[in-house]
Every structure is written in C-alpha cells, then in structure tokens.
Design a protein around this motif. Structure first.
Motif, PDB file in Angstrom:
ATOM      1  N   LEU A  52      24.587  -1.688 -93.991  1.00 28.14           N
ATOM      2  CA  LEU A  52      25.930  -1.347 -93.506  1.00 28.14           C
ATOM      3  C   LEU A  52      26.417  -2.523 -92.673  1.00 28.14           C
ATOM      4  CD1 LEU A  52      28.210   0.764 -92.813  1.00 28.14           C
ATOM      5  CD2 LEU A  52      26.775   1.412 -90.858  1.00 28.14           C
ATOM      6  N   CYS A  53      27.659  -2.959 -92.908  1.00 30.63           N
ATOM      7  CA  CYS A  53      28.153  -4.146 -92.190  1.00 30.63           C
ATOM      8  C   CYS A  53      29.656  -4.143 -92.040  1.00 30.63           C
ATOM      9  CB  CYS A  53      27.745  -5.405 -92.963  1.00 30.63           C
ATOM     10  SG  CYS A  53      28.644  -6.913 -92.481  1.00 30.63           S
ATOM     11  N   TRP A  54      30.105  -4.598 -90.882  1.00 26.85           N
ATOM     12  CA  TRP A  54      31.476  -5.086 -90.800  1.00 26.85           C
ATOM     13  C   TRP A  54      31.518  -6.251 -89.836  1.00 26.85           C
ATOM     14  CZ3 TRP A  54      30.499  -0.037 -88.958  1.00 26.85           C
ATOM     15  CH2 TRP A  54      30.789   0.222 -87.626  1.00 26.85           C
ATOM     16  N   SER A  55      32.555  -7.052 -90.020  1.00 30.79           N
ATOM     17  CA  SER A  55      32.638  -8.327 -89.314  1.00 30.79           C
ATOM     18  C   SER A  55      32.956  -8.153 -87.841  1.00 30.79           C
ATOM     19  CB  SER A  55      33.718  -9.192 -89.970  1.00 30.79           C
ATOM     20  OG  SER A  55      33.852 -10.410 -89.273  1.00 30.79           O
ATOM     21  N   ASP A  56      32.552  -9.130 -87.058  1.00 27.61           N
ATOM     22  CA  ASP A  56      32.951  -9.135 -85.650  1.00 27.61           C
ATOM     23  C   ASP A  56      34.228  -9.964 -85.455  1.00 27.61           C
ATOM     24  OD1 ASP A  56      31.937 -11.689 -85.958  1.00 27.61           O
ATOM     25  OD2 ASP A  56      30.154 -11.324 -84.755  1.00 27.61           O
ATOM     26  N   ASP A  57      34.734 -10.535 -86.515  1.00 30.59           N
ATOM     27  CA  ASP A  57      35.997 -11.273 -86.373  1.00 30.59           C
ATOM     28  C   ASP A  57      37.121 -10.272 -86.124  1.00 30.59           C
ATOM     29  OD1 ASP A  57      34.254 -13.159 -87.178  1.00 30.59           O
ATOM     30  OD2 ASP A  57      35.547 -14.070 -88.685  1.00 30.59           O
ATOM     31  N   PRO A  58      37.865 -10.444 -85.040  1.00 27.21           N
ATOM     32  CA  PRO A  58      38.874  -9.451 -84.659  1.00 27.21           C
ATOM     33  C   PRO A  58      39.875  -9.128 -85.771  1.00 27.21           C
ATOM     34  CG  PRO A  58      38.645 -11.120 -82.946  1.00 27.21           C
ATOM     35  CD  PRO A  58      37.785 -11.558 -84.084  1.00 27.21           C
TER      36      PRO A  58
ATOM     37  N   ARG B 282      28.570  -6.290 -77.143  1.00 31.61           N
ATOM     38  CA  ARG B 282      29.072  -7.551 -77.680  1.00 31.61           C
ATOM     39  C   ARG B 282      28.285  -7.862 -78.952  1.00 31.61           C
ATOM     40  NH1 ARG B 282      26.860 -12.386 -73.682  1.00 31.61           N
ATOM     41  NH2 ARG B 282      24.684 -12.210 -74.248  1.00 31.61           N
ATOM     42  N   SER B 283      28.793  -8.792 -79.716  1.00 31.73           N
ATOM     43  CA  SER B 283      28.179  -9.050 -81.009  1.00 31.73           C
ATOM     44  C   SER B 283      26.760  -9.561 -80.897  1.00 31.73           C
ATOM     45  CB  SER B 283      28.994 -10.072 -81.787  1.00 31.73           C
ATOM     46  OG  SER B 283      30.055  -9.441 -82.403  1.00 31.73           O
ATOM     47  N   MET B 284      25.954  -9.118 -81.843  1.00 33.76           N
ATOM     48  CA  MET B 284      24.600  -9.639 -81.941  1.00 33.76           C
ATOM     49  C   MET B 284      24.631 -10.894 -82.801  1.00 33.76           C
ATOM     50  SD  MET B 284      22.620  -6.079 -82.776  1.00 33.76           S
ATOM     51  CE  MET B 284      21.108  -6.936 -83.251  1.00 33.76           C
ATOM     52  N   ARG B 285      23.512 -11.622 -82.794  1.00 37.31           N
ATOM     53  CA  ARG B 285      23.402 -12.771 -83.688  1.00 37.31           C
ATOM     54  C   ARG B 285      22.957 -12.340 -85.077  1.00 37.31           C
ATOM     55  NH1 ARG B 285      19.446 -16.453 -80.504  1.00 37.31           N
ATOM     56  NH2 ARG B 285      18.767 -17.316 -82.458  1.00 37.31           N
TER      57      ARG B 285
ATOM     58  N   GLY C 150      34.635  -4.271 -94.474  1.00 32.56           N
ATOM     59  CA  GLY C 150      33.183  -4.304 -94.344  1.00 32.56           C
ATOM     60  C   GLY C 150      32.550  -3.957 -95.676  1.00 32.56           C
ATOM     61  N   TYR C 151      31.272  -3.624 -95.658  1.00 32.05           N
ATOM     62  CA  TYR C 151      30.642  -3.196 -96.912  1.00 32.05           C
ATOM     63  C   TYR C 151      29.429  -2.324 -96.663  1.00 32.05           C
ATOM     64  CZ  TYR C 151      27.123  -6.904 -96.206  1.00 32.05           C
ATOM     65  OH  TYR C 151      26.124  -7.701 -95.704  1.00 32.05           O
ATOM     66  N   VAL C 152      29.099  -1.579 -97.710  1.00 32.52           N
ATOM     67  CA  VAL C 152      27.857  -0.841 -97.758  1.00 32.52           C
ATOM     68  C   VAL C 152      27.127  -1.337 -98.994  1.00 32.52           C
ATOM     69  CG1 VAL C 152      26.906   1.413 -98.354  1.00 32.52           C
ATOM     70  CG2 VAL C 152      28.607   1.229 -96.560  1.00 32.52           C
TER      71      VAL C 152
HETATM   72  N1  WAQ Z   1      21.649 -12.416 -90.734  1.00 31.75           N
HETATM   73  C1  WAQ Z   1      21.678 -11.229 -90.129  1.00 31.75           C
HETATM   74  N2  WAQ Z   1      22.751 -10.725 -89.525  1.00 31.75           N
HETATM   75  C2  WAQ Z   1      23.866 -11.476 -89.526  1.00 31.75           C
HETATM   76  C3  WAQ Z   1      23.917 -12.744 -90.147  1.00 31.75           C
HETATM   77  C4  WAQ Z   1      22.731 -13.211 -90.763  1.00 31.75           C
HETATM   78  N3  WAQ Z   1      22.664 -14.392 -91.367  1.00 31.75           N
HETATM   79  N4  WAQ Z   1      25.160 -13.247 -89.979  1.00 31.75           N
HETATM   80  C5  WAQ Z   1      25.859 -12.333 -89.275  1.00 31.75           C
HETATM   81  N5  WAQ Z   1      25.078 -11.260 -88.988  1.00 31.75           N
HETATM   82  C6  WAQ Z   1      25.435 -10.066 -88.222  1.00 31.75           C
HETATM   83  C7  WAQ Z   1      25.701 -10.358 -86.765  1.00 31.75           C
HETATM   84  O1  WAQ Z   1      25.326  -9.235 -85.998  1.00 31.75           O
HETATM   85  C8  WAQ Z   1      27.184 -10.534 -86.736  1.00 31.75           C
HETATM   86  O2  WAQ Z   1      27.707 -10.211 -85.479  1.00 31.75           O
HETATM   87  C9  WAQ Z   1      27.627  -9.501 -87.765  1.00 31.75           C
HETATM   88  O3  WAQ Z   1      26.611  -9.517 -88.760  1.00 31.75           O
HETATM   89  C10 WAQ Z   1      28.949  -9.803 -88.404  1.00 31.75           C
HETATM   90  O4  WAQ Z   1      28.928 -11.125 -88.915  1.00 31.75           O
HETATM   91  O5  WAQ Z   1      35.307  -9.405 -97.702  1.00 31.75           O
HETATM   92  O6  WAQ Z   1      32.042 -11.661 -91.888  1.00 31.75           O
HETATM   93  O7  WAQ Z   1      29.799 -13.105 -90.058  1.00 31.75           O
HETATM   94  O8  WAQ Z   1      33.654  -8.536 -98.827  1.00 31.75           O
HETATM   95  O9  WAQ Z   1      31.396 -11.565 -88.762  1.00 31.75           O
HETATM   96  C11 WAQ Z   1      31.960  -8.408 -94.695  1.00 31.75           C
HETATM   97  C12 WAQ Z   1      33.025  -8.185 -95.722  1.00 31.75           C
HETATM   98  C13 WAQ Z   1      32.203  -9.584 -93.779  1.00 31.75           C
HETATM   99  C14 WAQ Z   1      33.195  -9.371 -96.618  1.00 31.75           C
HETATM  100  C15 WAQ Z   1      31.063  -9.673 -92.820  1.00 31.75           C
HETATM  101  O10 WAQ Z   1      30.256 -10.755 -90.880  1.00 31.75           O
HETATM  102  C16 WAQ Z   1      34.120  -9.087 -97.801  1.00 31.75           C
HETATM  103  C17 WAQ Z   1      31.187 -10.802 -91.837  1.00 31.75           C
HETATM  104  P1  WAQ Z   1      30.176 -11.728 -89.624  1.00 31.75           P
END
Ligand code: WAQ
Ligand code: MG
Length: 267
Positions: free
Chosen positions: A200-206, A119-122, A211-213
């Motif tokens: 490296l990141c992508w959203s947890d919003d369904p 599940r998603s982390m904070r 995402g982005y690098v």
């Molecule tokens: N600090 C560290 N990690 C975070 C933070 C924070 N302030 N906010 C969110 N996260 C982590 C956490 O594990 C979330 O579950 C995960 O990132 C995803 O968060 O269109 O919306 O807010 O260019 O769902 C990227 C693409 C969107 C944007 C990322 O992340 C674009 C996004 P979310």
C-alpha cells in the motif's frame, strides 16, 4: 556484458534536531555505465528542486554491480481506479487488499499507520498481513528498497505509455511519468520476494494524491489516496505470517533487480 552501477541519492534538510535531518527525497537506479552521468544530473536536479524543502545535504552513492548477480523479473500488471473522494479511494484499497489475503485489520491498520505518520519516513514499514503488526523494527528509517530499475529504458517507457493510453491515465507531465515508472519498478521488485503479500502506498509529495495497491501480481493505481496539499505519504509492505523476514529485507535492500526487457518490449 555491460557494466551496471547502482546509483542512489538521498537529500536531507539541515539537521537541527540532531536526528540526521528530515528526509526530503531519494532515488535509486541501476544503470549501465553510459547512463550514469545523465542519472546523476537528474538526481541533482530533483534533490535541488523538491517541494519538501531545501536540501542541506545530498548524498549520492555509486556502487559497481556484478552483472552475474542481477535478477530479472517481470513487471506487475497495471490497472487504474479513480474515485471522487479520498474516503472512497482508501476504502477501495482496503477491499482490494482483503481480496488478496490481507486481513481487514491489517489493511486498516496500514492505512492508519501511513495517514498518522508525524513526518515522512525514508523507507517502508513491513507489516504482518494478518495481524497488522509492524515487523521491521526500523523506526523512521523503515526498509529502503534499492538496486532496481528497468533493463531497457526506451522499451520500458513505451510500455508505460501504452499502459497509460489503455487506461486513459495522465502521465502527461514528466514528473508524473517518473513517479509512475519508479513506483512500478519498486512494486515489481517488492512483489518478487518470498512471503510477500502486497503493498500500500501513496506519495509524500503534497501535490501528488495518486497512490497504489499492489496485490495479486497487479499494480492498482488509485486516486485520490490523500487530499492535495497533504505532505504525508508512505509505504507498507505486507508479508505472510512466518515469512523469512531477514531474507526478504535483505533481498529488498540489496539484491540487484531489473524489470526484464522481454516482458516490456514492443508487442
Ligand atoms: N524503498 C522503500 N520505501 C520507499 C522508497 C524506497 N526506495 N522510496 C520511497 N519510499 C517510501 C517513503 O516512506 C516515502 O516517504 C514514501 O514511500 C513515498 O515516497 O502515478 O511518489 O517517492 O502510479 O513520494 C505512487 C503513485 C507514487 C505513482 C509514490 O512515493 C503513480 C511516490 P514517494
Ligand atoms: Mg517523495
């Protein structure tokens, strides 16, 4: 000098398992006093209407920030890459990271670490850029970056809109714009740490599969990074071997940072 305030919101589901409850959404801003009220209202709306579920508890915390302590940084450059499949998007992410000093092992382990989260982390996982080992030891909480924003909302919005036009990417909905904005601020703050190697990141919003690098001082927006409907997302921050971990994490969590207006103003 204006008074600045850190405003943080964290929404959680009801605590059924005795572990504090599932994280639903969070938000961190750093704004002048005249904007605090508007930001509180945005946070309230976001916490109440998140696709992850119903917020049972919403924590909002406001801290006054000494303006002399604020560090001003440039934004990352912005690029955009689109692929036909998740497999290609993820492969391109690995390739980009590898070109910027992150090992193949570390990049692949990071992708797998996010993709297999139960599940998603904070917050974010901090990972060694060569070995791929997780370093923060903070479990499901991870490292939460906060106390960051842009210095001038209006100019920063124009700056983002210009980037979107140039790259022909849709920030058409206010929600997509907000995500892009927050991610760029976060990634720019992250990248200004000593010993940082990439992210490296992508959203947890369904329903948000972009995402982005971040690496080489550039925010590479990549789509798709996951299948639509998938509620798992996350972040990995890569650090170079031997980097001063405690100092970096303290900077990420506590140092007030603004993306300086001088880099985003009208050109
Ligand atoms: N600090 C560290 N990690 C975070 C933070 C924070 N302030 N906010 C969110 N996260 C982590 C956490 O594990 C979330 O579950 C995960 O990132 C995803 O968060 O269109 O919306 O807010 O260019 O769902 C990227 C693409 C969107 C944007 C990322 O992340 C674009 C996004 P979310
Ligand atoms: Mg989210």
């Amino acid at each position: 000098m204006a008074d600045w305030f850190s405003v943080r919101m964290r929404a959680t589901e009801e605590d059924i398992l005795g572990d504090g409850g599932r994280h639903i959404s969070g938000c961190e801003r750093l704004v002048t006093e005249d904007r605090v009220h508007a930001v509180l209202e945005q946070m309230w709306r976001r916490a109440k209407s998140h696709e992850h579920g119903n917020a049972h508890a919403i924590n909002i915390r406001i801290d006054a920030i000494d303006s002399a302590s604020i560090r001003r940084i440039p934004p990352l450059a912005i690029e955009s890459l689109a692929y036909a499949t998740v497999k290609e998007g993820r492969a391109a992410s690995c390739a980009l990271l590898e070109r910027h000093g992150i090992s193949k092992t570390a990049a692949q382990r990071a992708l797998a670490a996010i993709a297999t989260l139960p599940r998603s982390m904070r917050g974010a996982m901090v990972v060694d850029a060569i070995s791929g080992e997780r370093l923060d030891g903070l479990g499901e909480r991870g490292v939460r970056l906060s106390r960051m924003d842009c210095e001038n909302e209006e100019n920063f919005t124009k700056f983002l809109q210009n980037a979107m036009l140039r790259l022909a990417i849709g920030g058409d909905t206010p929600r997509a714009m907000a995500k892009f904005r927050e991610a760029l601020v976060l990634a720019s703050k992250a990248a200004a740490a000593p010993g940082y190697a990439g992210e490296l990141c992508w959203s947890d919003d369904p329903n948000y599969s972009t995402g982005y690098v971040a690496c080489g001082k550039t925010y590479h927006r990549i789509s798709p990074m996951k299948e639509p409907g998938n509620p798992i997302g996350g972040r990995v921050l890569f650090v170079r071997p031997g980097a001063p971990l405690a100092e970096i994490i303290d900077y990420w969590q506590r140092q007030p940072v603004l993306v300086a207006d001088e880099f985003c103003g009208p050109s």
